[in-house]
Design a protein around this motif. Structure first.
Motif, PDB file in Angstrom:
ATOM      1  N   ALA A   1       0.838  -1.207   0.000  1.00  0.00           N
ATOM      2  CA  ALA A   1       0.000   0.000   0.000  1.00  0.00           C
ATOM      3  C   ALA A   1       0.873   1.257   0.000  1.00  0.00           C
ATOM      4  CB  ALA A   1      -0.935  -0.016   1.212  1.00  0.00           C
ATOM      5  N   ARG A   2       1.928   1.223   0.821  1.00  0.00           N
ATOM      6  CA  ARG A   2       2.834   2.380   0.900  1.00  0.00           C
ATOM      7  C   ARG A   2       3.500   2.631  -0.460  1.00  0.00           C
ATOM      8  NH1 ARG A   2       5.687   1.025   5.245  1.00  0.00           N
ATOM      9  NH2 ARG A   2       4.979   2.542   6.794  1.00  0.00           N
ATOM     10  N   ASP A   3       3.962   1.555  -1.079  1.00  0.00           N
ATOM     11  CA  ASP A   3       4.625   1.660  -2.392  1.00  0.00           C
ATOM     12  C   ASP A   3       3.694   2.230  -3.454  1.00  0.00           C
ATOM     13  OD1 ASP A   3       6.835   0.569  -1.228  1.00  0.00           O
ATOM     14  OD2 ASP A   3       6.616  -1.431  -2.139  1.00  0.00           O
ATOM     15  N   LYS A   4       2.380   1.965  -3.291  1.00  0.00           N
ATOM     16  CA  LYS A   4       1.429   2.415  -4.316  1.00  0.00           C
ATOM     17  C   LYS A   4       0.769   3.740  -3.951  1.00  0.00           C
ATOM     18  CE  LYS A   4       0.700  -2.245  -6.071  1.00  0.00           C
ATOM     19  NZ  LYS A   4      -0.027  -3.503  -5.858  1.00  0.00           N
ATOM     20  N   GLY A   5       1.331   4.406  -2.919  1.00  0.00           N
ATOM     21  CA  GLY A   5       0.890   5.776  -2.647  1.00  0.00           C
ATOM     22  C   GLY A   5      -0.011   5.989  -1.449  1.00  0.00           C
ATOM     23  N   ALA A   6      -0.243   4.958  -0.651  1.00  0.00           N
ATOM     24  CA  ALA A   6      -1.091   5.148   0.532  1.00  0.00           C
ATOM     25  C   ALA A   6      -0.301   5.825   1.648  1.00  0.00           C
ATOM     26  CB  ALA A   6      -1.619   3.804   1.025  1.00  0.00           C
TER      27      ALA A   6
ATOM     28  N   LEU B   1      -4.674   2.901   6.733  1.00  0.00           N
ATOM     29  CA  LEU B   1      -4.198   3.262   5.386  1.00  0.00           C
ATOM     30  C   LEU B   1      -5.125   4.308   4.777  1.00  0.00           C
ATOM     31  CD1 LEU B   1      -3.522  -0.346   3.959  1.00  0.00           C
ATOM     32  CD2 LEU B   1      -1.894   1.152   5.135  1.00  0.00           C
ATOM     33  N   ARG B   2      -4.551   5.457   4.416  1.00  0.00           N
ATOM     34  CA  ARG B   2      -5.324   6.513   3.725  1.00  0.00           C
ATOM     35  C   ARG B   2      -4.955   6.531   2.252  1.00  0.00           C
ATOM     36  NH1 ARG B   2      -5.738  11.970   7.450  1.00  0.00           N
ATOM     37  NH2 ARG B   2      -7.085  12.607   5.748  1.00  0.00           N
ATOM     38  N   ASN B   3      -5.830   7.157   1.448  1.00  0.00           N
ATOM     39  CA  ASN B   3      -5.585   7.289  -0.001  1.00  0.00           C
ATOM     40  C   ASN B   3      -5.357   5.922  -0.644  1.00  0.00           C
ATOM     41  OD1 ASN B   3      -5.585  10.079   0.520  1.00  0.00           O
ATOM     42  ND2 ASN B   3      -3.379  10.053   0.910  1.00  0.00           N
ATOM     43  N   VAL B   4      -6.236   4.978  -0.335  1.00  0.00           N
ATOM     44  CA  VAL B   4      -6.065   3.633  -0.900  1.00  0.00           C
ATOM     45  C   VAL B   4      -6.669   3.566  -2.305  1.00  0.00           C
ATOM     46  CG1 VAL B   4      -5.944   2.400   1.295  1.00  0.00           C
ATOM     47  CG2 VAL B   4      -8.173   2.830   0.263  1.00  0.00           C
ATOM     48  N   SER B   5      -6.151   2.660  -3.110  1.00  0.00           N
ATOM     49  CA  SER B   5      -6.696   2.433  -4.453  1.00  0.00           C
ATOM     50  C   SER B   5      -6.928   0.938  -4.634  1.00  0.00           C
ATOM     51  CB  SER B   5      -5.717   2.956  -5.510  1.00  0.00           C
ATOM     52  OG  SER B   5      -4.444   2.376  -5.296  1.00  0.00           O
ATOM     53  N   ASP B   6      -7.755   0.600  -5.608  1.00  0.00           N
ATOM     54  CA  ASP B   6      -8.166  -0.798  -5.781  1.00  0.00           C
ATOM     55  C   ASP B   6      -7.053  -1.724  -6.250  1.00  0.00           C
ATOM     56  OD1 ASP B   6     -10.624  -0.294  -4.825  1.00  0.00           O
ATOM     57  OD2 ASP B   6     -11.734  -0.564  -6.691  1.00  0.00           O
ATOM     58  N   ASP B   7      -5.912  -1.145  -6.684  1.00  0.00           N
ATOM     59  CA  ASP B   7      -4.821  -2.019  -7.116  1.00  0.00           C
ATOM     60  C   ASP B   7      -3.943  -2.476  -5.945  1.00  0.00           C
ATOM     61  OD1 ASP B   7      -3.747   0.495  -6.628  1.00  0.00           O
ATOM     62  OD2 ASP B   7      -2.270   0.360  -8.258  1.00  0.00           O
ATOM     63  N   MET B   8      -4.288  -2.034  -4.724  1.00  0.00           N
ATOM     64  CA  MET B   8      -3.510  -2.431  -3.543  1.00  0.00           C
ATOM     65  C   MET B   8      -4.025  -3.770  -3.009  1.00  0.00           C
ATOM     66  SD  MET B   8      -3.367   1.245  -1.589  1.00  0.00           S
ATOM     67  CE  MET B   8      -2.643   2.679  -2.419  1.00  0.00           C
ATOM     68  N   GLN B   9      -3.105  -4.606  -2.508  1.00  0.00           N
ATOM     69  CA  GLN B   9      -3.495  -5.897  -1.899  1.00  0.00           C
ATOM     70  C   GLN B   9      -4.543  -5.693  -0.811  1.00  0.00           C
ATOM     71  OE1 GLN B   9      -0.146  -8.050  -0.232  1.00  0.00           O
ATOM     72  NE2 GLN B   9       1.014  -7.784  -2.136  1.00  0.00           N
ATOM     73  N   ALA B  10      -4.377  -4.616  -0.037  1.00  0.00           N
ATOM     74  CA  ALA B  10      -5.273  -4.364   1.102  1.00  0.00           C
ATOM     75  C   ALA B  10      -6.715  -4.140   0.664  1.00  0.00           C
ATOM     76  CB  ALA B  10      -4.783  -3.159   1.902  1.00  0.00           C
ATOM     77  N   MET B  11      -6.904  -3.770  -0.613  1.00  0.00           N
ATOM     78  CA  MET B  11      -8.266  -3.577  -1.116  1.00  0.00           C
ATOM     79  C   MET B  11      -8.732  -4.749  -1.982  1.00  0.00           C
ATOM     80  SD  MET B  11      -9.278  -0.983   0.434  1.00  0.00           S
ATOM     81  CE  MET B  11     -10.906  -0.907  -0.326  1.00  0.00           C
ATOM     82  N   GLN B  12      -7.872  -5.738  -2.138  1.00  0.00           N
ATOM     83  CA  GLN B  12      -8.232  -6.871  -3.003  1.00  0.00           C
ATOM     84  C   GLN B  12      -8.522  -8.154  -2.226  1.00  0.00           C
ATOM     85  OE1 GLN B  12      -5.019  -7.165  -5.799  1.00  0.00           O
ATOM     86  NE2 GLN B  12      -5.698  -5.403  -6.978  1.00  0.00           N
TER      87      GLN B  12
ATOM     88  N   HIS C   1     -18.419  -5.135  -5.678  1.00  0.00           N
ATOM     89  CA  HIS C   1     -17.471  -6.128  -5.162  1.00  0.00           C
ATOM     90  C   HIS C   1     -18.209  -7.342  -4.591  1.00  0.00           C
ATOM     91  CE1 HIS C   1     -15.077  -2.503  -5.580  1.00  0.00           C
ATOM     92  NE2 HIS C   1     -14.025  -3.303  -5.671  1.00  0.00           N
ATOM     93  N   ASP C   2     -17.448  -8.371  -4.229  1.00  0.00           N
ATOM     94  CA  ASP C   2     -18.041  -9.593  -3.678  1.00  0.00           C
ATOM     95  C   ASP C   2     -18.930  -9.276  -2.474  1.00  0.00           C
ATOM     96  OD1 ASP C   2     -16.784 -11.141  -5.538  1.00  0.00           O
ATOM     97  OD2 ASP C   2     -15.214 -11.886  -4.192  1.00  0.00           O
ATOM     98  N   ARG C   3     -20.008 -10.029  -2.360  1.00  0.00           N
ATOM     99  CA  ARG C   3     -20.939  -9.806  -1.241  1.00  0.00           C
ATOM    100  C   ARG C   3     -20.269 -10.188   0.078  1.00  0.00           C
ATOM    101  NH1 ARG C   3     -26.202 -11.787  -4.743  1.00  0.00           N
ATOM    102  NH2 ARG C   3     -26.394  -9.774  -5.800  1.00  0.00           N
ATOM    103  N   PRO C   4     -20.231  -9.256   1.024  1.00  0.00           N
ATOM    104  CA  PRO C   4     -19.472  -9.504   2.262  1.00  0.00           C
ATOM    105  C   PRO C   4     -20.254 -10.310   3.300  1.00  0.00           C
ATOM    106  CG  PRO C   4     -20.362  -7.276   2.287  1.00  0.00           C
ATOM    107  CD  PRO C   4     -20.789  -7.889   0.977  1.00  0.00           C
ATOM    108  N   LEU C   5     -19.511 -10.842   4.286  1.00  0.00           N
ATOM    109  CA  LEU C   5     -20.127 -11.590   5.383  1.00  0.00           C
ATOM    110  C   LEU C   5     -20.886 -10.645   6.316  1.00  0.00           C
ATOM    111  CD1 LEU C   5     -20.399 -14.389   6.711  1.00  0.00           C
ATOM    112  CD2 LEU C   5     -18.299 -13.929   7.958  1.00  0.00           C
ATOM    113  N   GLY C   6     -20.282  -9.494   6.597  1.00  0.00           N
ATOM    114  CA  GLY C   6     -20.928  -8.507   7.460  1.00  0.00           C
ATOM    115  C   GLY C   6     -20.936  -7.149   6.797  1.00  0.00           C
ATOM    116  N   LEU C   7     -21.904  -6.307   7.184  1.00  0.00           N
ATOM    117  CA  LEU C   7     -21.946  -4.919   6.713  1.00  0.00           C
ATOM    118  C   LEU C   7     -22.334  -4.068   7.908  1.00  0.00           C
ATOM    119  CD1 LEU C   7     -23.287  -3.504   3.437  1.00  0.00           C
ATOM    120  CD2 LEU C   7     -24.219  -2.584   5.548  1.00  0.00           C
TER     121      LEU C   7
END
Length: 476
Positions: free
Chosen positions: A308-313, A338-349, A375-381
């Motif tokens: 995430a850090r490498d990709k700008g978070a 993590l702030r400023n996350v994008s969908d290409d980060m592992q943390a968002m995938q 996105h995939d239907r989550p277990l909790g919301l």
């Protein structure tokens, strides 16, 4: 290795199924006795199991384990005992007019399936093995259990306890690694319950499919938190911090990422930080804060943050006492926002399953709803806010396994609510009457009266006027 154990597993399955068949019909009193023994087993070994979990994790609060694993499992047993009589009762159903007048009757009997397999994970090793067991026993089944090899000490004590309290043909537990789990999931059970990751869930379902064995899959996924503009930030921040840091975030229902109105981002992050500071003034030597379960899981989380850090978070470590985690060999990790996350980060995938919390912003709540639906239907919301209209909009426009409003995770602790996922977060559910029915076969029974219904209804050849009349009536 798996082949070595497979004959042993198959022999136990045969022994249980033979005993099940021979003992039918079993009175409900026998089921109650088994539930009571399961509760006594957990109660008697509770302290020992909690200490074993602490040792298996490296550090895990004994108090937390007593709450989440021991007391919660006993609670599941109590609930099953209280409701088993009404759950097990046959249900009268209506028959079409005029069959009822002629003496026909219909009912549904909830009958045991036979032998149920339980494949349980390491994060709540007692609760997720023995919790479903309470309902499996309530439904009148036998059970075979394979707990996780990650919590080796806990699994060993569970095995001893099961052998002491149950005959092998009632409940049996098998320890071992992934190869034993593979052999276990390929057995022709009457039903299989698996709790774990979506990726492993796919493999378990594939193995079960070869036997046409029905499955209950309790998986995970990325459970979102939507913070509404009407939310009480301080309260929400503390509750999110509590849910994210319990068990160091190693909970299938842990809040996975946070969605906040853009102008509230700073305030929301500050509120979560404050919640951490109030509950965990220190982390390293704090028994209340769990370690990450293994080096492999710890390394995965570290590389997720680095990615995430490498990709700008922007990476914010919430470290209230400014402790040095770099030299500590305890697999403890501070809550990392993590702030400023994008969908290409592992943390968002992928599901995080640890103390890492990505934060996304939105302008209008429909953006947040749209993101969740893409996105995939989550277990909790989770939704925080006092705006009932917005809350209802979030609930009616999204799909998730379960929901907690103005908190996180709590819906799983309600004994009378079903617990389960949807789509990639799982299928089927247990807890409550839905759990009892999951492990039962709903058997349709129709009682035909003496009168010749087939002739009366025009179903008996030669077909003629009575048949035409029956068709016309049915088509009305």
């Amino acid at each position: 290795m798996a082949d070595d154990r497979k004959p042993e597993l198959e022999a136990t399955l045969k022994k249980q199924r033979d005993a099940f068949t021979a003992s039918r019909p079993e009175p409900v009193s026998v089921r109650k006795d088994r539930i009571k023994r399961a509760m006594a087993m957990v109660t008697d070994r509770g302290d020992e199991l909690a200490r074993a979990m602490a040792a298996d994790f490296g550090n895990r609060s004994v108090h937390q384990s007593m709450l989440t694993d021991i007391a919660a499992t006993v609670g599941a047993g109590k609930h099953a005992l209280k409701h088993i009589d009404s759950w097990a009762r046959a249900e009268k159903r209506k028959v079409q007019f005029p069959l009822g007048l002629l003496g026909a009757k219909a009912e549904v009997r909830y009958e045991p399936k036979g032998v149920i397999g339980i494949l349980s994970p390491w994060n709540f090793p007692v609760q997720l093995a023995f919790g479903p067991l309470m309902q499996v026993l309530a439904a009148g089944n036998r059970a075979m259990i394979k707990p996780s090899e990650f919590t080796e000490r806990t699994s060993a004590i569970m095995g001893e306890a099961v052998a002491k309290y149950f005959a092998e043909e009632e409940v049996a537990l098998f320890t071992g690694g992934p190869e034993v789990a593979g052999a276990f999931s390929s057995l022709p059970f009457d039903h299989l319950v698996f709790t774990g990751s979506t990726a492993t869930g796919r493999r378990v379902m594939e193995a079960a499919a070869k036997n046409l064995c029905p499955v209950t899959l309790e998986l995970g996924g990325k459970s979102p938190v939507i913070l509404g503009r009407s939310a009480d930030l301080t309260r929400a921040g503390e509750r999110i911090a509590l849910g994210k840091m319990m068990n160091a975030g190693q909970i299938c229902l842990a809040p996975d990422y946070l969605m906040v109105p853009e102008e509230m981002e700073d305030g929301a992050i500050a509120a979560v930080e404050l919640g951490v500071r109030n509950m965990y003034p220190t982390l390293l030597n704090n028994d209340d804060y769990a370690s990450v379960v293994s080096d492999r899981h710890f390394d995965r989380l570290q590389s997720m943050v680095a990615d995430a850090r490498d990709k700008g978070a922007e990476v914010i470590e919430v470290n209230p006492a400014n402790e040095d985690f770099g030299n500590a060999n305890v697999r403890k990790m501070p809550l990392t926002i993590l702030r400023n996350v994008s969908d290409d980060m592992q943390a968002m995938q992928e599901e995080i399953f640890g103390p890492v919390l990505p934060v996304k912003t939105y302008k209008q709540v429909d953006e947040a709803i749209g993101y969740i639906n893409e996105h995939d239907r989550p277990l909790g919301l989770y939704y925080f806010g006092e705006d009932k209209g917005e809350q209802e909009r979030v609930l009616t426009r999204t799909i998730s396994g379960g929901v907690t409003t103005n908190d996180v995770i709590f819906h799983v602790s309600m004994e009378d609510l079903p617990f389960g996922g949807v789509g990639p977060s799982g299928m089927g559910s247990y807890h409550a009457i839905e759990g009892f029915r999951e492990f039962s076969h709903a058997r349709a029974v129709y009682h035909q009266p003496k009168i010749d219904i087939a002739k009366l209804g025009g179903f008996k050849p030669p077909y003629g006027k009575a048949t035409d009349k029956a068709i016309a009536t049915m088509m009305k």
